[in-house]
Design a protein around this motif. Structure first.
Motif, PDB file in Angstrom:
ATOM      1  N   GLN A 128       9.195   7.795 -18.117  1.00  0.00           N
ATOM      2  CA  GLN A 128       7.976   8.264 -17.456  1.00  0.00           C
ATOM      3  C   GLN A 128       7.572   7.332 -16.316  1.00  0.00           C
ATOM      4  O   GLN A 128       6.842   7.735 -15.418  1.00  0.00           O
ATOM      5  CB  GLN A 128       6.829   8.358 -18.466  1.00  0.00           C
ATOM      6  N   THR A 129       8.038   6.086 -16.389  1.00  0.00           N
ATOM      7  CA  THR A 129       7.718   5.065 -15.391  1.00  0.00           C
ATOM      8  C   THR A 129       9.006   4.377 -14.978  1.00  0.00           C
ATOM      9  O   THR A 129       9.873   4.129 -15.820  1.00  0.00           O
ATOM     10  CB  THR A 129       6.744   4.015 -15.983  1.00  0.00           C
ATOM     11  N   VAL A 130       9.110   4.056 -13.683  1.00  0.00           N
ATOM     12  CA  VAL A 130      10.249   3.311 -13.167  1.00  0.00           C
ATOM     13  C   VAL A 130       9.731   2.046 -12.505  1.00  0.00           C
ATOM     14  O   VAL A 130       8.786   2.095 -11.712  1.00  0.00           O
ATOM     15  CB  VAL A 130      11.050   4.145 -12.137  1.00  0.00           C
ATOM     16  N   LEU A 131      10.339   0.910 -12.826  1.00  0.00           N
ATOM     17  CA  LEU A 131       9.974  -0.372 -12.226  1.00  0.00           C
ATOM     18  C   LEU A 131      11.028  -0.731 -11.189  1.00  0.00           C
ATOM     19  O   LEU A 131      12.198  -0.936 -11.519  1.00  0.00           O
ATOM     20  CB  LEU A 131       9.890  -1.462 -13.296  1.00  0.00           C
ATOM     21  N   ILE A 132      10.621  -0.799  -9.936  1.00  0.00           N
ATOM     22  CA  ILE A 132      11.507  -1.173  -8.833  1.00  0.00           C
ATOM     23  C   ILE A 132      11.280  -2.663  -8.612  1.00  0.00           C
ATOM     24  O   ILE A 132      10.193  -3.084  -8.239  1.00  0.00           O
ATOM     25  CB  ILE A 132      11.166  -0.383  -7.562  1.00  0.00           C
ATOM     26  N   SER A 133      12.323  -3.463  -8.853  1.00  0.00           N
ATOM     27  CA  SER A 133      12.044  -4.894  -8.936  1.00  0.00           C
ATOM     28  C   SER A 133      12.807  -5.799  -7.988  1.00  0.00           C
ATOM     29  O   SER A 133      12.646  -6.999  -8.068  1.00  0.00           O
ATOM     30  CB  SER A 133      12.261  -5.364 -10.374  1.00  0.00           C
ATOM     31  N   GLY A 134      13.641  -5.317  -7.128  1.00  0.00           N
ATOM     32  CA  GLY A 134      14.144  -6.286  -6.169  1.00  0.00           C
ATOM     33  C   GLY A 134      15.463  -5.942  -5.547  1.00  0.00           C
ATOM     34  O   GLY A 134      16.193  -5.107  -6.013  1.00  0.00           O
ATOM     35  N   GLY A 135      15.626  -6.512  -4.596  1.00  0.00           N
ATOM     36  CA  GLY A 135      15.367  -7.286  -3.425  1.00  0.00           C
ATOM     37  C   GLY A 135      14.665  -6.501  -2.317  1.00  0.00           C
ATOM     38  O   GLY A 135      14.333  -5.323  -2.412  1.00  0.00           O
ATOM     39  N   ALA A 136      14.528  -7.207  -1.214  1.00  0.00           N
ATOM     40  CA  ALA A 136      13.782  -6.692  -0.076  1.00  0.00           C
ATOM     41  C   ALA A 136      14.355  -5.373   0.433  1.00  0.00           C
ATOM     42  O   ALA A 136      13.597  -4.448   0.756  1.00  0.00           O
ATOM     43  CB  ALA A 136      13.747  -7.726   1.041  1.00  0.00           C
ATOM     44  N   ASP A 137      15.669  -5.258   0.510  1.00  0.00           N
ATOM     45  CA  ASP A 137      16.269  -4.009   1.007  1.00  0.00           C
ATOM     46  C   ASP A 137      15.946  -2.837   0.081  1.00  0.00           C
ATOM     47  O   ASP A 137      15.653  -1.730   0.544  1.00  0.00           O
ATOM     48  CB  ASP A 137      17.784  -4.147   1.160  1.00  0.00           C
ATOM     49  N   ILE A 138      16.014  -3.067  -1.227  1.00  0.00           N
ATOM     50  CA  ILE A 138      15.692  -2.006  -2.190  1.00  0.00           C
ATOM     51  C   ILE A 138      14.224  -1.629  -2.073  1.00  0.00           C
ATOM     52  O   ILE A 138      13.871  -0.446  -1.989  1.00  0.00           O
ATOM     53  CB  ILE A 138      16.037  -2.439  -3.640  1.00  0.00           C
ATOM     54  N   HIS A 139      13.344  -2.617  -2.053  1.00  0.00           N
ATOM     55  CA  HIS A 139      11.918  -2.332  -1.907  1.00  0.00           C
ATOM     56  C   HIS A 139      11.656  -1.509  -0.659  1.00  0.00           C
ATOM     57  O   HIS A 139      10.969  -0.489  -0.700  1.00  0.00           O
ATOM     58  CB  HIS A 139      11.118  -3.634  -1.836  1.00  0.00           C
ATOM     59  N   ASN A 140      12.194  -1.974   0.464  1.00  0.00           N
ATOM     60  CA  ASN A 140      11.933  -1.284   1.726  1.00  0.00           C
ATOM     61  C   ASN A 140      12.515   0.118   1.748  1.00  0.00           C
ATOM     62  O   ASN A 140      11.913   1.031   2.308  1.00  0.00           O
ATOM     63  CB  ASN A 140      12.434  -2.122   2.900  1.00  0.00           C
ATOM     64  N   SER A 141      13.666   0.329   1.114  1.00  0.00           N
ATOM     65  CA  SER A 141      14.242   1.676   1.109  1.00  0.00           C
ATOM     66  C   SER A 141      13.381   2.639   0.284  1.00  0.00           C
ATOM     67  O   SER A 141      13.175   3.787   0.676  1.00  0.00           O
ATOM     68  CB  SER A 141      15.691   1.664   0.629  1.00  0.00           C
ATOM     69  N   PHE A 142      12.843   2.196  -0.848  1.00  0.00           N
ATOM     70  CA  PHE A 142      11.948   3.046  -1.631  1.00  0.00           C
ATOM     71  C   PHE A 142      10.658   3.332  -0.848  1.00  0.00           C
ATOM     72  O   PHE A 142      10.169   4.465  -0.854  1.00  0.00           O
ATOM     73  CB  PHE A 142      11.609   2.394  -2.978  1.00  0.00           C
ATOM     74  N   LEU A 143      10.121   2.310  -0.178  1.00  0.00           N
ATOM     75  CA  LEU A 143       8.898   2.501   0.609  1.00  0.00           C
ATOM     76  C   LEU A 143       9.134   3.450   1.776  1.00  0.00           C
ATOM     77  O   LEU A 143       8.329   4.349   2.025  1.00  0.00           O
ATOM     78  CB  LEU A 143       8.377   1.151   1.107  1.00  0.00           C
ATOM     79  N   GLU A 144      10.220   3.255   2.505  1.00  0.00           N
ATOM     80  CA  GLU A 144      10.515   4.100   3.661  1.00  0.00           C
ATOM     81  C   GLU A 144      10.643   5.569   3.277  1.00  0.00           C
ATOM     82  O   GLU A 144      10.293   6.449   4.048  1.00  0.00           O
ATOM     83  CB  GLU A 144      11.814   3.655   4.335  1.00  0.00           C
ATOM     84  N   GLN A 145      11.160   5.828   2.081  1.00  0.00           N
ATOM     85  CA  GLN A 145      11.360   7.202   1.635  1.00  0.00           C
ATOM     86  C   GLN A 145      10.130   7.782   0.923  1.00  0.00           C
ATOM     87  O   GLN A 145      10.172   8.909   0.424  1.00  0.00           O
ATOM     88  CB  GLN A 145      12.594   7.281   0.733  1.00  0.00           C
ATOM     89  N   GLY A 146       9.050   6.990   0.868  1.00  0.00           N
ATOM     90  CA  GLY A 146       7.815   7.471   0.253  1.00  0.00           C
ATOM     91  C   GLY A 146       7.926   7.694  -1.241  1.00  0.00           C
ATOM     92  O   GLY A 146       7.312   8.612  -1.781  1.00  0.00           O
ATOM     93  N   LEU A 147       8.689   6.835  -1.919  1.00  0.00           N
ATOM     94  CA  LEU A 147       8.959   7.013  -3.343  1.00  0.00           C
ATOM     95  C   LEU A 147       8.164   6.075  -4.250  1.00  0.00           C
ATOM     96  O   LEU A 147       8.470   5.958  -5.426  1.00  0.00           O
ATOM     97  CB  LEU A 147      10.460   6.827  -3.605  1.00  0.00           C
ATOM     98  N   VAL A 148       7.151   5.401  -3.718  1.00  0.00           N
ATOM     99  CA  VAL A 148       6.406   4.406  -4.502  1.00  0.00           C
ATOM    100  C   VAL A 148       4.982   4.906  -4.759  1.00  0.00           C
ATOM    101  O   VAL A 148       4.288   5.318  -3.835  1.00  0.00           O
ATOM    102  CB  VAL A 148       6.372   3.044  -3.766  1.00  0.00           C
ATOM    103  N   ASP A 149       4.579   4.861  -6.034  1.00  0.00           N
ATOM    104  CA  ASP A 149       3.222   5.250  -6.425  1.00  0.00           C
ATOM    105  C   ASP A 149       2.284   4.055  -6.545  1.00  0.00           C
ATOM    106  O   ASP A 149       1.085   4.182  -6.331  1.00  0.00           O
ATOM    107  CB  ASP A 149       3.243   5.964  -7.789  1.00  0.00           C
ATOM    108  N   GLU A 150       2.842   2.931  -6.948  1.00  0.00           N
ATOM    109  CA  GLU A 150       2.013   1.757  -7.221  1.00  0.00           C
ATOM    110  C   GLU A 150       2.743   0.494  -6.791  1.00  0.00           C
ATOM    111  O   GLU A 150       3.970   0.428  -6.854  1.00  0.00           O
ATOM    112  CB  GLU A 150       1.732   1.708  -8.728  1.00  0.00           C
TER     113      GLU A 150
END
Length: 169
Positions: free
Chosen positions: A98-120
């Motif tokens: 039900q929950t996914v924790l995106i935890s690292g590195g910068a490229d992974i974080h930025n790719s999730f953010l760029e694609q609008g896939l982050v809720d929190e």
């Protein structure tokens, strides 16, 4: 499915770069372990995963679903390898999370953010200022300001402060 991006930042806003001279703060590591266990999973890039494993073996996260996003690796012991953030979310959703924790590195974080896939967002801010470092970039192509809503702010000890934000999708 709720997606949470978890990161440790320096007091001046960079990603905290751990090294033998600047090891990760215990309070931040303890928080990551608690967040990962609560979610039952986490998503990382290949380099971050290899750094976490150290000398190998399953480590403290053997009972969690670990997903490594990598365009080059195909088989990593102790983790499921996928090629994209969307593939990582699809895999974990199929596993019933039900929950996914995106935890690292910068490229992974930025790719999730760029694609609008982050809720929190969860930022553990450590009491150190670094002259160099990596930054979160929500949209590298078209810079835009994206408001967030503060959900919580609390000290974790050792000078570490946790900021928790909701993002609009």
């Amino acid at each position: 499915m709720k997606t949470i991006l978890w990161a440790t930042l320096t007091a001046n806003g960079n990603y905290a770069q751990s090294s033998p001279e600047n090891p990760p703060k215990k309070e931040a590591l303890d928080d990551f372990a608690a967040q990962a266990k609560a979610a039952g999973n986490f998503v990382v890039g290949r380099r971050t995963f290899e750094g976490m494993r150290g000398s190998g073996g399953p480590g403290p996260f053997a009972d969690l679903d670990i997903v490594v996003v990598s365009k080059h690796a195909s088989d990593i012991q102790g983790a499921t390898v996928v090629r994209s953030p969307k593939e990582a979310l699809s895999y974990l959703q199929q596993k019933g999370h039900q929950t996914v924790l995106i935890s690292g590195g910068a490229d992974i974080h930025n790719s999730f953010l760029e694609q609008g896939l982050v809720d929190e967002l969860i930022f553990n801010v450590t009491p150190v200022v670094e002259g160099k470092g990596l930054n979160l970039i929500a949209d590298r192509e078209n810079y835009r300001c994206q408001p967030v809503q503060l959900l919580d702010c609390k000290p974790l000890g050792g000078g570490v402060v946790q900021l928790r934000y909701a993002m609009e999708r």
